[in-house]
Design a protein around this motif. Structure first.
Motif, mmCIF file in Angstrom:
data_model
loop_
_atom_site.group_PDB
_atom_site.id
_atom_site.type_symbol
_atom_site.label_atom_id
_atom_site.label_comp_id
_atom_site.label_asym_id
_atom_site.label_seq_id
_atom_site.Cartn_x
_atom_site.Cartn_y
_atom_site.Cartn_z
ATOM 1 N N ALA A 94 0.841 -1.193 0.000
ATOM 2 C CA ALA A 94 0.000 0.000 0.000
ATOM 3 C C ALA A 94 0.876 1.243 0.000
ATOM 4 O O ALA A 94 2.021 1.219 0.447
ATOM 5 C CB ALA A 94 -0.917 0.011 1.217
ATOM 6 N N ASN A 95 0.345 2.313 -0.502
ATOM 7 C CA ASN A 95 1.122 3.544 -0.557
ATOM 8 C C ASN A 95 1.282 4.158 0.835
ATOM 9 O O ASN A 95 2.382 4.243 1.362
ATOM 10 C CB ASN A 95 0.446 4.535 -1.512
ATOM 11 C CG ASN A 95 0.523 4.054 -2.943
ATOM 12 O OD1 ASN A 95 1.518 4.235 -3.611
ATOM 13 N ND2 ASN A 95 -0.534 3.406 -3.416
ATOM 14 N N ILE A 96 0.194 4.564 1.444
ATOM 15 C CA ILE A 96 0.269 5.149 2.789
ATOM 16 C C ILE A 96 -1.135 5.171 3.370
ATOM 17 O O ILE A 96 -2.136 5.131 2.651
ATOM 18 C CB ILE A 96 0.857 6.576 2.743
ATOM 19 C CG1 ILE A 96 1.295 7.019 4.137
ATOM 20 C CG2 ILE A 96 -0.137 7.561 2.144
ATOM 21 C CD1 ILE A 96 2.111 8.295 4.145
ATOM 22 N N GLY A 97 -1.191 5.201 4.674
ATOM 23 C CA GLY A 97 -2.475 5.284 5.361
ATOM 24 C C GLY A 97 -2.297 5.973 6.693
ATOM 25 O O GLY A 97 -1.180 6.304 7.113
ATOM 26 N N GLY A 98 -3.394 6.174 7.374
ATOM 27 C CA GLY A 98 -3.364 6.844 8.663
ATOM 28 C C GLY A 98 -4.537 6.445 9.513
ATOM 29 O O GLY A 98 -5.500 5.827 9.027
ATOM 30 N N GLY A 99 -4.458 6.774 10.793
ATOM 31 C CA GLY A 99 -5.547 6.428 11.691
ATOM 32 C C GLY A 99 -5.459 7.191 12.998
ATOM 33 O O GLY A 99 -4.480 7.891 13.279
ATOM 34 N N PHE A 100 -6.498 7.049 13.801
ATOM 35 C CA PHE A 100 -6.546 7.678 15.119
ATOM 36 C C PHE A 100 -7.415 6.816 16.026
ATOM 37 O O PHE A 100 -8.160 5.942 15.555
ATOM 38 C CB PHE A 100 -7.104 9.109 15.025
ATOM 39 C CG PHE A 100 -8.514 9.163 14.484
ATOM 40 C CD1 PHE A 100 -9.612 9.136 15.340
ATOM 41 C CD2 PHE A 100 -8.740 9.234 13.118
ATOM 42 C CE1 PHE A 100 -10.898 9.180 14.838
ATOM 43 C CE2 PHE A 100 -10.033 9.279 12.605
ATOM 44 C CZ PHE A 100 -11.116 9.258 13.475
ATOM 45 N N GLY A 101 -7.310 7.048 17.326
ATOM 46 C CA GLY A 101 -8.094 6.259 18.255
ATOM 47 C C GLY A 101 -7.946 6.732 19.678
ATOM 48 O O GLY A 101 -7.305 7.761 19.967
ATOM 49 N N THR A 123 -4.838 1.128 -0.695
ATOM 50 C CA THR A 123 -4.242 -0.159 -1.043
ATOM 51 C C THR A 123 -3.845 -0.229 -2.512
ATOM 52 O O THR A 123 -2.767 -0.696 -2.859
ATOM 53 C CB THR A 123 -5.204 -1.289 -0.709
ATOM 54 O OG1 THR A 123 -6.473 -1.030 -1.328
ATOM 55 C CG2 THR A 123 -5.400 -1.399 0.797
ATOM 56 N N ASP A 124 -4.749 0.168 -3.408
ATOM 57 C CA ASP A 124 -4.472 0.222 -4.850
ATOM 58 C C ASP A 124 -3.928 -1.109 -5.367
ATOM 59 O O ASP A 124 -2.931 -1.153 -6.083
ATOM 60 C CB ASP A 124 -3.496 1.359 -5.159
ATOM 61 C CG ASP A 124 -3.410 1.640 -6.662
ATOM 62 O OD1 ASP A 124 -4.409 1.393 -7.365
ATOM 63 O OD2 ASP A 124 -2.351 2.090 -7.132
ATOM 64 N N GLN A 150 -10.243 -7.226 -11.106
ATOM 65 C CA GLN A 150 -10.689 -7.017 -9.731
ATOM 66 C C GLN A 150 -9.737 -6.047 -9.055
ATOM 67 O O GLN A 150 -8.518 -6.192 -9.148
ATOM 68 C CB GLN A 150 -10.747 -8.338 -8.966
ATOM 69 C CG GLN A 150 -11.261 -8.195 -7.547
ATOM 70 C CD GLN A 150 -11.588 -9.538 -6.910
ATOM 71 O OE1 GLN A 150 -11.457 -10.584 -7.542
ATOM 72 N NE2 GLN A 150 -12.028 -9.516 -5.672
ATOM 73 N N GLU A 151 -10.303 -5.067 -8.351
ATOM 74 C CA GLU A 151 -9.476 -4.025 -7.725
ATOM 75 C C GLU A 151 -10.033 -3.652 -6.365
ATOM 76 O O GLU A 151 -11.252 -3.547 -6.174
ATOM 77 C CB GLU A 151 -9.430 -2.792 -8.628
ATOM 78 C CG GLU A 151 -8.608 -1.645 -8.062
ATOM 79 C CD GLU A 151 -8.502 -0.464 -9.010
ATOM 80 O OE1 GLU A 151 -8.068 0.617 -8.565
ATOM 81 O OE2 GLU A 151 -8.843 -0.630 -10.201
ATOM 82 N N LEU A 152 -9.130 -3.468 -5.414
ATOM 83 C CA LEU A 152 -9.447 -2.874 -4.115
ATOM 84 C C LEU A 152 -8.652 -1.575 -4.027
ATOM 85 O O LEU A 152 -7.440 -1.598 -3.789
ATOM 86 C CB LEU A 152 -9.088 -3.819 -2.965
ATOM 87 C CG LEU A 152 -9.327 -3.281 -1.554
ATOM 88 C CD1 LEU A 152 -10.805 -3.011 -1.310
ATOM 89 C CD2 LEU A 152 -8.785 -4.258 -0.498
ATOM 90 N N SER A 153 -9.331 -0.450 -4.245
ATOM 91 C CA SER A 153 -8.634 0.839 -4.313
ATOM 92 C C SER A 153 -8.175 1.316 -2.942
ATOM 93 O O SER A 153 -7.074 1.845 -2.798
ATOM 94 C CB SER A 153 -9.553 1.892 -4.942
ATOM 95 O OG SER A 153 -9.978 1.485 -6.230
ATOM 96 N N TRP A 154 -9.017 1.151 -1.945
ATOM 97 C CA TRP A 154 -8.696 1.598 -0.590
ATOM 98 C C TRP A 154 -9.470 0.755 0.410
ATOM 99 O O TRP A 154 -10.468 0.106 0.061
ATOM 100 C CB TRP A 154 -9.013 3.083 -0.411
ATOM 101 C CG TRP A 154 -10.420 3.462 -0.794
ATOM 102 C CD1 TRP A 154 -10.859 3.883 -2.016
ATOM 103 C CD2 TRP A 154 -11.574 3.439 0.051
ATOM 104 N NE1 TRP A 154 -12.211 4.118 -1.987
ATOM 105 C CE2 TRP A 154 -12.677 3.857 -0.721
ATOM 106 C CE3 TRP A 154 -11.787 3.107 1.389
ATOM 107 C CZ2 TRP A 154 -13.960 3.951 -0.212
ATOM 108 C CZ3 TRP A 154 -13.083 3.198 1.905
ATOM 109 C CH2 TRP A 154 -14.140 3.626 1.099
ATOM 110 N N LEU A 155 -9.007 0.765 1.636
ATOM 111 C CA LEU A 155 -9.622 -0.031 2.697
ATOM 112 C C LEU A 155 -9.634 0.763 3.991
ATOM 113 O O LEU A 155 -8.632 1.363 4.375
ATOM 114 C CB LEU A 155 -8.845 -1.336 2.903
ATOM 115 C CG LEU A 155 -9.342 -2.257 4.019
ATOM 116 C CD1 LEU A 155 -10.684 -2.881 3.623
ATOM 117 C CD2 LEU A 155 -8.312 -3.347 4.316
#
Length: 304
Positions: A94-101, A123-124, A150-155
């Motif tokens: 995956a290129n990059i992601g982020g989160g908080f909690g 995800t791309d 079939q593609e999953l662009s993001w999750l």
């Protein structure tokens, strides 16, 4: 004589005063000062970035025909002119992601921790799968190709976390809601008297949001506040003080379910419109399920 007597009296008085002062009690020394060592707690909000490696191991695309006469799409699948099932495994970084909690620790230091976390990753990952059926006399010995994408662009996920903290080391499990952007395509071509020789006879697409669930676990460690990540971060440059910087590794299994895609005819005319024409339709079913290995860091802020 008189002067001698006065000097002797003065000396006697001084000696008597010094002796009295020596008999006075001494001033007590101040008690030692103890500085309490702060106990680390995972309670508080956090936010950060991560990168992922995503891979699948059980993804399949199944196809059934919807008609008998006159085009007999059911028979085309039964005779393998169209594929009844193909595997469509994918993997990629995956290129990059982020989160908080937010976490809550019941006892500071070591103890049980519960929390909630929301994150998102670009995800791309995508894959094109091709299939060639048997050579057919009706096609002058050529096969009819079929193509799938079939593609999953993001999750994204919203999960609960629960585990045990060994001071600055946190081991946990997690599970909850998952959602993502999917793109499913199926294109079936024919060589049976088509003009041009290879023409698109059936086509279908689904491009939308898919939902499901995710579960997994991870391990996270809190670095001291004077670590280089804290000092040279964007937050540090802005003067925003975090209580700790944490680094983590996670495994996550996601399942966004299955979707049917109607692969309808394109109204293509073959053999000048004489004889059987590619009409009717097929249904291809796509499944999105896979695994994700994640590494990242977060900035933790004081507990509330």
């Amino acid at each position: 004589m008189f002067k001698t007597f006065l000097l002797a009296g003065a000396a006697t008085s001084l000696l008597a005063g010094a002796a009295s002062a020596a008999d006075l009690p001494r001033r007590a020394a101040p008690p030692p000062v103890f500085t309490a060592v702060p106990v680390f707690t995972w309670t508080g909000f956090y936010a950060g970035l991560h990168t992922d490696y995503t891979f699948t191991d059980r993804q399949r695309i199944t196809t059934v025909g919807n008609d008998l006469a006159p085009t007999n799409t059911i028979g085309n699948v039964a005779t393998l002119r169209r594929p009844p099932s193909v595997r469509n495994e994918q993997d990629g970084l995956a290129n990059i992601g982020g989160g908080f909690g937010y976490n809550y620790q019941f006892t500071p230091g070591s103890g049980f921790v519960v929390g909630i976390q929301a994150d998102w990753a670009w995800t791309d990952i995508h894959k094109n799968t091709f299939y060639l059926g048997p050579q057919l006399a009706a096609n002058n010995g050529f096969s009819d190709p079929s193509a799938f994408r079939q593609e999953l662009s993001w999750l994204g996920t919203v999960v609960g976390r629960a585990g045990y903290a060994f001071d600055r080391l946190f081991v946990y499990g997690m599970g909850g809601f998952a959602y993502g952007g999917v793109d499913y395509r199926a294109n079936f071509y024919t060589t049976a008297g088509a003009n041009p020789p290879l023409a698109l006879a059936y086509s279908g697409r689904y491009n939308d949001l898919a939902t499901g669930y995710a579960y997994g676990g991870g391990i996270e460690y809190a670095l001291p506040t004077d670590s280089f990540l804290a000092r040279f971060s964007l937050l540090g440059l802005l003067g925003i003080q975090s209580q700790a910087v944490t680094i983590k590794a996670e495994y996550l299994h996601y399942d966004l379910g299955s979707r049917n895609v109607l692969v309808n005819n394109t109204a293509l005319a073959v053999n000048g419109g004489v004889g059987p024409q590619p009409r009717g339709s097929y249904t291809s079913r796509f499944t999105t399920e896979g695994n994700l290995v994640r590494a990242g860091f977060s900035y933790k802020f004081n507990g509330l």
